[in-house]
Enzyme design. Structure first.
Site, short mmCIF file in Angstrom:
data_model
loop_
_atom_site.label_atom_id
_atom_site.label_comp_id
_atom_site.label_asym_id
_atom_site.label_seq_id
_atom_site.Cartn_x
_atom_site.Cartn_y
_atom_site.Cartn_z
N HIS A 36 -1.05 29.46 20.82
CA HIS A 36 -0.72 29.22 19.41
C HIS A 36 -1.07 27.77 19.09
O HIS A 36 -1.30 26.96 20.01
CB HIS A 36 0.79 29.43 19.18
CG HIS A 36 1.60 28.47 19.97
ND1 HIS A 36 1.97 28.72 21.29
CD2 HIS A 36 2.07 27.23 19.69
CE1 HIS A 36 2.62 27.67 21.75
NE2 HIS A 36 2.70 26.75 20.82
N HIS A 120 -3.79 21.27 18.27
CA HIS A 120 -4.38 21.73 19.53
C HIS A 120 -3.76 23.05 19.95
O HIS A 120 -2.69 23.41 19.47
CB HIS A 120 -4.13 20.68 20.62
CG HIS A 120 -2.67 20.53 20.96
ND1 HIS A 120 -1.81 19.72 20.24
CD2 HIS A 120 -1.91 21.12 21.91
CE1 HIS A 120 -0.60 19.80 20.75
NE2 HIS A 120 -0.62 20.65 21.76
P1 2AM Z 1 2.42 21.70 23.63
O1 2AM Z 1 1.79 23.05 23.75
O2 2AM Z 1 1.45 20.61 23.37
O3 2AM Z 1 3.35 21.39 24.79
C1 2AM Z 1 6.50 25.27 21.81
O4 2AM Z 1 7.16 24.59 22.81
C2 2AM Z 1 5.41 24.44 21.18
O5 2AM Z 1 5.95 23.26 20.57
C3 2AM Z 1 4.34 23.99 22.14
O6 2AM Z 1 3.09 24.27 21.55
C4 2AM Z 1 4.52 22.50 22.28
O7 2AM Z 1 3.36 21.77 22.33
C5 2AM Z 1 5.22 22.13 20.99
N1 2AM Z 1 6.07 20.98 21.15
C6 2AM Z 1 5.98 19.83 20.44
N2 2AM Z 1 6.95 18.97 20.79
C7 2AM Z 1 7.67 19.58 21.76
C8 2AM Z 1 8.80 19.19 22.54
N3 2AM Z 1 9.41 18.00 22.37
N4 2AM Z 1 9.26 20.06 23.45
C9 2AM Z 1 8.66 21.26 23.63
N5 2AM Z 1 7.61 21.68 22.92
C10 2AM Z 1 7.11 20.86 22.00
#
Ligand code: 2AM
Length: 178
Positions: A36, A120
């Site tokens: 996603h 991303h």
């Molecule tokens: P990431 O894929 O770059 O880790 C669900 O967890 C989504 O929220 C993920 O796509 C994650 O990005 C994003 N996300 C952003 N901030 C986060 C945080 N502090 N903790 C966990 N997930 C985060």
């Protein structure tokens, strides 16, 4: 509830991302159903706040827009590469929707997001990966790109942290309309 707002991806894009995965010892590949593009991470909120979030998102008016994925990137922390992702182009349509969501959620009472929006799609968690292999992978796949795809809705997901992988559930879909 642990929540985040994201774009789901068409099945054919998930299939192409999944076809890239593999070949780096020590990484955890994200399962294709979990791919996603996060627009706003919310985190743990009480039930009444989840309702406020839903109301705020439901009031957003934005137009469908084109999205392209192009190239690979990594995120690092403390000198370690933590994750590997496919980069999404920061088009005006995408930036506009993300800004609207941020404003709506702040109005609903959430604290502002401090991190700059870097769109991303994470494809692997890489803490512990062999670095030369990781660098080789990025080089080998850096020309990855998708045709522009039309985004017509965004989604409020809930997330349960599992032992191996998180389980993401689409809770509400919000349509974009011209
Ligand atoms: P990431 O894929 O770059 O880790 C669900 O967890 C989504 O929220 C993920 O796509 C994650 O990005 C994003 N996300 C952003 N901030 C986060 C945080 N502090 N903790 C966990 N997930 C985060």
């Amino acid at each position: 509830m642990r929540l985040f707002v994201a774009l789901d991806l068409p099945q054919e894009v998930k299939v192409r991302l999944a076809a890239m995965a593999g070949g780096i010892p020590g990484v955890r590949w994200v399962p294709p159903e979990n791919y996603h593009l996060t627009l706003r991470f919310i985190g743990e909120v009480p039930g009444h706040m989840a309702e406020e979030v839903d109301l705020a998102l439901a009031h957003i008016r934005a137009k469908p827009f084109e999205l392209s994925l192009a190239g690979l990137g990594t995120f690092e922390k403390g000198g370690r590469v933590q994750s590997l992702h496919v980069v999404a182009e920061r088009t005006p349509g995408l930036a506009h929707l993300q800004a609207k969501i941020e404003t709506a959620l702040q109005r609903a009472g959430l604290p502002p997001e401090r991190k700059k929006f870097a769109p991303h799609v994470t494809i692997a968690r890489t803490d512990g990966a062999a670095l030369p292999k990781l660098a080789g992978f990025v080089q080998a796949h850096n020309l990855f790109r998708t045709e522009p795809l039309t985004v017509e809705h965004f989604v409020l997901f809930s997330s349960r942290l599992g032992k191996e992988q998180a389980v993401y559930t689409p809770e509400v879909e919000y349509a974009l309309a011209a």
